[in-house]
Design a protein around this motif. Structure first.
Motif, PDB file in Angstrom:
ATOM      1  N   HIS A 172      28.300 -47.048  35.971  1.00 51.02           N
ATOM      2  CA  HIS A 172      27.743 -45.831  35.743  1.00 51.02           C
ATOM      3  C   HIS A 172      26.430 -45.560  35.071  1.00 51.02           C
ATOM      4  CE1 HIS A 172      27.485 -41.351  34.702  1.00 51.02           C
ATOM      5  NE2 HIS A 172      28.670 -41.242  35.516  1.00 51.02           N
ATOM      6  N   PRO A 173      25.516 -44.986  35.898  1.00 52.21           N
ATOM      7  CA  PRO A 173      24.229 -44.793  35.282  1.00 52.21           C
ATOM      8  C   PRO A 173      23.958 -44.131  33.940  1.00 52.21           C
ATOM      9  CG  PRO A 173      23.813 -44.562  37.607  1.00 52.21           C
ATOM     10  CD  PRO A 173      25.288 -44.546  37.292  1.00 52.21           C
ATOM     11  N   ASN A 174      23.240 -44.487  32.867  1.00 53.93           N
ATOM     12  CA  ASN A 174      23.041 -43.552  31.769  1.00 53.93           C
ATOM     13  C   ASN A 174      21.816 -43.819  31.348  1.00 53.93           C
ATOM     14  OD1 ASN A 174      22.983 -45.931  29.943  1.00 53.93           O
ATOM     15  ND2 ASN A 174      25.018 -46.058  30.536  1.00 53.93           N
ATOM     16  N   THR A 175      21.368 -43.233  30.215  1.00 58.92           N
ATOM     17  CA  THR A 175      20.045 -43.057  29.870  1.00 58.92           C
ATOM     18  C   THR A 175      19.337 -44.302  29.613  1.00 58.92           C
ATOM     19  OG1 THR A 175      19.912 -40.686  29.099  1.00 58.92           O
ATOM     20  CG2 THR A 175      18.270 -41.786  28.430  1.00 58.92           C
ATOM     21  N   PRO A 231       9.380 -41.138  32.483  1.00 59.70           N
ATOM     22  CA  PRO A 231      10.307 -42.157  32.280  1.00 59.70           C
ATOM     23  C   PRO A 231      11.580 -41.931  33.439  1.00 59.70           C
ATOM     24  CG  PRO A 231      10.626 -40.891  30.435  1.00 59.70           C
ATOM     25  CD  PRO A 231       9.541 -40.369  31.177  1.00 59.70           C
ATOM     26  N   PRO A 232      12.133 -43.020  33.893  1.00 60.90           N
ATOM     27  CA  PRO A 232      13.529 -42.729  34.714  1.00 60.90           C
ATOM     28  C   PRO A 232      14.394 -42.024  34.014  1.00 60.90           C
ATOM     29  CG  PRO A 232      12.792 -45.235  34.726  1.00 60.90           C
ATOM     30  CD  PRO A 232      11.937 -44.361  33.452  1.00 60.90           C
ATOM     31  N   PHE A 233      15.211 -41.450  34.822  1.00 65.49           N
ATOM     32  CA  PHE A 233      16.456 -40.653  34.144  1.00 65.49           C
ATOM     33  C   PHE A 233      17.748 -40.464  35.182  1.00 65.49           C
ATOM     34  CE2 PHE A 233      13.746 -37.903  36.459  1.00 65.49           C
ATOM     35  CZ  PHE A 233      14.384 -36.996  37.144  1.00 65.49           C
ATOM     36  N   VAL A 234      18.863 -40.059  34.503  1.00 68.60           N
ATOM     37  CA  VAL A 234      19.824 -40.210  35.285  1.00 68.60           C
ATOM     38  C   VAL A 234      19.797 -38.869  36.345  1.00 68.60           C
ATOM     39  CG1 VAL A 234      22.287 -39.895  35.294  1.00 68.60           C
ATOM     40  CG2 VAL A 234      21.312 -41.187  33.603  1.00 68.60           C
ATOM     41  N   ASP A 235      20.363 -39.231  37.470  1.00 71.96           N
ATOM     42  CA  ASP A 235      20.096 -37.851  38.409  1.00 71.96           C
ATOM     43  C   ASP A 235      21.277 -37.875  39.259  1.00 71.96           C
ATOM     44  OD1 ASP A 235      19.196 -35.816  39.738  1.00 71.96           O
ATOM     45  OD2 ASP A 235      17.361 -36.789  40.896  1.00 71.96           O
ATOM     46  N   CYS A 259      19.952 -43.469  39.289  1.00 72.55           N
ATOM     47  CA  CYS A 259      18.636 -43.456  38.288  1.00 72.55           C
ATOM     48  C   CYS A 259      17.386 -43.122  39.159  1.00 72.55           C
ATOM     49  CB  CYS A 259      18.655 -44.840  37.821  1.00 72.55           C
ATOM     50  SG  CYS A 259      19.644 -45.326  36.328  1.00 72.55           S
ATOM     51  N   ASN A 260      16.960 -41.953  38.624  1.00 70.43           N
ATOM     52  CA  ASN A 260      15.710 -41.484  39.157  1.00 70.43           C
ATOM     53  C   ASN A 260      14.470 -42.216  38.731  1.00 70.43           C
ATOM     54  OD1 ASN A 260      13.269 -39.772  39.717  1.00 70.43           O
ATOM     55  ND2 ASN A 260      14.727 -38.198  40.608  1.00 70.43           N
TER      56      ASN A 260
END
Length: 296
Positions: free
Chosen positions: A93-96, A169-173, A187-188
Motif C-alpha cells: 500500500h503506497p504511503n508518503t 515531491p511524489p505523493f499518494v494519489d 504514487c503520483n
C-alpha cells in the motif's frame, strides 16, 4: 429519469442502475500472486548478489579478481544489493514515506551502479591504451582517478533528486476512473519534468557507458572485461528503452509491476553479464585463474 443521481467517485452504479456500490481499493499487494512472485525474485537476486560478493572476498587474492579492479567490483556488487531491494518500495500500500523514498532510492543506487561500470570501463581502456611510462593518463590510472567518477555522478543525481523533492515531491494519489469498479492507489510522481530529468540523466549515463565499452570491446582478450561490460550495458539500456512505452500504456497494478520488473531485469543484467563469467572461472575452472593464463 428525473430522479437519476450520479454516484460519487468512490462508488459505481450496479448493472440495473438502481443503487451505488462501493469501489474496491486496488494496488500491487504483497499477498497477490504477482506481488509474491516479484518479492521472491527480488530477495533471491539479493541473496545471489551477496553470495557473489562472498565468492569475490574469499578469492580476493586470485588474479581474475585483481585484474578486474577488485575495489570497483566490490562497490558494484554492494550497489546492486540495494538495487534489487529498492523494488520492494513499489510493492504494498503506497504511503508518503514509500512514495518519497522511491525516486531517491532508485535514482541514487542505479546511478552508483552505472557510474561504477563506467569507472571500470574507463579503467580497462586506460590500462590497455595509455600505460606507457610517463604518460599523464597512466598517472591518472595509478592515482585512482577513475574512482572519482562514482561520487561525481552520484552527486549530480542527488542534486536532481533534491530539486525534485524540494519543488514537487511524489505523493499518494488515487485514480477512480481508469478501472471500472476500482480505486487505484498509486504514487503520483509529482513533477513529471523532474521525473524525466532523473531518468534521462541515468539513461544518458548508461548510454555513455555503453558507448565507451563498445569502443573498447576489441582490446586484448586476456582478462579484459570490456565485452562483458558492453553486453551488460546493452541489456540495461534495452530494458529501460522497452520500459517507457510499456509503462505509459498500462495502468494500476500492471504499471507498478512493469516498473518493478524493469528494476529487477536491469540489475540482473548487470550482475549476470559482468560477474557470471568470473564466478564460473573461480568456482569451476580454477586452472584458468592463474598468472600464467593471465599473461598468455
Amino acid at each position: 429519469m428525473d430522479q437519476c443521481v450520479k454516484c460519487p467517485d468512490h462508488q459505481y452504479a450496479n448493472t440495473e442502475g438502481t443503487t451505488c456500490l462501493q469501489k474496491a481499493v486496488t494496488f500491487l499487494a504483497y499477498e497477490d500472486p504477482l506481488g509474491k512472485t516479484l518479492v521472491c525474485t527480488a530477495l533471491c537476486l539479493s541473496a545471489l548478489t551477496a553470495a557473489v560478493l562472498g565468492v569475490f572476498v574469499r578469492h580476493q587474492h586470485t588474479p581474475i579478481v585483481k585484474a578486474n579492479n577488485r575495489a570497483l567490483s566490490y562497490i558494484l556488487l554492494i550497489s546492486l544489493f540495494p538495487c534489487f531491494l529498492c523494488s520492494l518500495l513499489f510493492i504494498g500500500h503506497p504511503n508518503t514515506a514509500t512514495c518519497t523514498l522511491q525516486p531517491i532510492a532508485f535514482g541514487l543506487v542505479f546511478t552508483v551502479a552505472v557510474s561504477t561500470v563506467l569507472a571500470k570501463t574507463i579503467t580497462v581502456v586506460v590500462a590497455f591504451k595509455f600505460t606507457a611510462p610517463g604518460r599523464r593518463m597512466r598517472r591518472l590510472l595509478v592515482s585512482g582517478a577513475p574512482n572519482f567518477i562514482i561520487p561525481s555522478c552520484s552527486l549530480i543525481q542527488l542534486t536532481l533528486c533534491g530539486i525534485w523533492l524540494g519543488t514537487s515531491p511524489p505523493f499518494v494519489d488515487s485514480d477512480s476512473h481508469s478501472e471500472h469498479g476500482h480505486i487505484i492507489i498509486t504514487c503520483n510522481k509529482g513533477s513529471v519534468t523532474a521525473f524525466y530529468c532523473g531518468l534521462g540523466y541515468l539513461g544518458s549515463l548508461a548510454l555513455g557507458t555503453f558507448t565507451v565499452a563498445f569502443l573498447a570491446r576489441n582490446l586484448p582478450d586476456t582478462f579484459n572485461e570490456a565485452k562483458f561490460l558492453t553486453f551488460s550495458m546493452l541489456v540495461f539500456c534495452s530494458v529501460w528503452l522497452t520500459f517507457l512505452p510499456v509503462y505509459h500504456s498500462t495502468k494500476g497494478r500492471v504499471m507498478v509491476a512493469v516498473e518493478v520488473f524493469s528494476i529487477l531485469a536491469s540489475s540482473a543484467g548487470l550482475l549476470g553479464c559482468i560477474f557470471a563469467p568470473k564466478c564460473y572461472i573461480i568456482l569451476k575452472r580454477p586452472d584458468k585463474n592463474c598468472l600464467k593464463k593471465v599473461w598468455n
